[in-house]
Scaffold this active site. Sequence first.
Site, short mmCIF file in Angstrom:
data_model
loop_
_atom_site.label_atom_id
_atom_site.label_comp_id
_atom_site.label_asym_id
_atom_site.label_seq_id
_atom_site.Cartn_x
_atom_site.Cartn_y
_atom_site.Cartn_z
N GLY A 100 0.83 -1.12 -0.10
CA GLY A 100 0.18 0.07 -0.06
C GLY A 100 0.74 1.29 0.01
N ARG A 101 2.01 1.11 0.32
CA ARG A 101 3.11 2.33 0.16
C ARG A 101 4.40 1.87 -0.22
NH1 ARG A 101 4.80 3.73 6.34
NH2 ARG A 101 4.75 1.53 7.31
N ARG A 191 6.19 -13.26 1.05
CA ARG A 191 5.73 -13.56 2.64
C ARG A 191 4.75 -14.71 2.67
NH1 ARG A 191 5.32 -7.67 3.53
NH2 ARG A 191 6.16 -6.66 2.06
N ASP A 266 1.71 -11.31 7.02
CA ASP A 266 2.35 -10.64 6.14
C ASP A 266 3.74 -10.02 6.39
OD1 ASP A 266 0.63 -9.01 7.84
OD2 ASP A 266 1.36 -7.46 6.78
#
Length: 520
Positions: A100-101, A191, A266
């Site tokens: 998300g970033r 992950r 994650d």
Amino acid sequence: MTDHSTPHSSGSKAGWNFDHSYAELSEVFYSSLSPVPVAAPDVVMVNEAVAAELGLDLEWLHSEEAAAVFAGNILPEGSKPLAQAYAGHQFGNFARLGDGRAVLLGEQQTPSGERFDIQLKGSGRTPFSRGGDGRAALGPMLREYIISEAMYSFGIPTTRSLAVTATGEQIRRETPLPGAVLTRVAASHLRVGTFQYALQWGGVEALRELADYAINRHYPELNEPGAASSDSQRYEKFLRSVVERQAQLVANWMLVGFIHGVMNTDNMTISGESIDYGPCAFMNAYDPSTVFSSIDTGGRYAYGNQPYITLWNLSRLAEVLIPLLDEDADVGMGIAEQTLSGFERLYLDIWFDGMRAKLGLSNREEEDEKLIADLLDLMKAFRADYTNTFVGMTFRMPLGEDQAATSDAAASSRTFPGADALLASGEYRAWERQWRERLTRQNTTPEAVREMMLAHNPAIIPRNHRVEEALQAAVNDGDYEPLHRLLAALKQPYAHTAEQAEYAQLPLDEDQGYQTFCGT
Ligand code: AMP
Ligand code: MG
């Protein structure tokens, strides 16, 4: 769909040599997009050692073009940026997540033939951002830089930090904070959560594709002729290999007193590297219930819980892999359970061996387990500093014949913050007698015992109050001197130098109420 709005750098002298194996996976695994440019890139930290390993040109590293690359304002030559899809159990709750970033710029192929993901973290919004702004604050990115470098110096597998670049923009958190982008280097960003995502949103074919990819990338020995008699057995061995690497990793964390803080699935890699340094911290006083993270109110990720959580996370991986382990789900489940059942003993063996090394024990005796447990019980009862207790024990270790005399002289001439009360106690003396006796049952000189203890008991850990002090000077005053001094002292944790002694001091309040934040 690729966004071509961000220009590529022209020069080839930088040394980038990208490949894009992850981008060859099915589209369900990622979203192609460029980082979002920032106002005023300013590289505040750059890691020359990592750059050299990657094969980057050191002159380029300090150029304006490099700053623009690390900020995401231009793409390095050959980059095909993408955000990765993944899911995860966050504090036990399953959610669809993804970068998300962050964006993956590509996989750098190094001069020595290794492959590393180069990722920008804090690089702007992506299709996986949900409500977030896609940005990161300078403090937490510097924190990741410090802690990942410390982990590397301890010899613990970890992602590393190539650069921290201030963006010249404020980001909105509880208060406005200076923004930054971290350039992260990882064996890969696969992950446990990537596998959870694959099965849930891609189905068994995507899962198989990902498992094959992970084996190629991290466990290629399983593809050798004769390594496995069938595909299912290959996947079983893959699971076992991840179990082994994670058992090793969490044992390493426990031995240095590291608390990850947010062991969501994650945040657990398939490669066995530590990743995602958010609310992590090092323990001072020994106490298995130690938690620093402000969001971990239930103590799920407390120091002493970490091996159990590792197994819990591995169970989520095993569960997902069942369809690959056998055509019959029940048989697959049996194989998964069987593989997981090896974790506990494996972990304990690694951890006990690590504790033996900390005590200078070079052979194995079954009773060592009790000796070690007794010492930890005493440390807990005395609220003794975990790191300094072992350092104190190391330096009190007499060299040569007249043991008592040397021991007392050494003990009185040096103090070990947070450990002196324990080391002077009658309880400890009684325990110490058993330890000494145990040492006579191995074939080593006192000098060799001391050497072994020096090599396995760090003189320095990145103590929370020193990390905070360094971050505050950097973020509030633009003074990076304390941070550089801390990093220099952390470079060789087992050197036991005079400069490191200063960093053995404890915070005045013994970390009561110390809290770490995710920095999201
Ligand atoms: P983390 O806590 O860093 O492991 O992140 C968990 C998830 O939240 C990941 O999917 C991140 O990409 C996402 N995330 C964290 N911070 C932000 C942010 N500021 N903007 C968008 N997504 C974020
Ligand atoms: Mg994460």
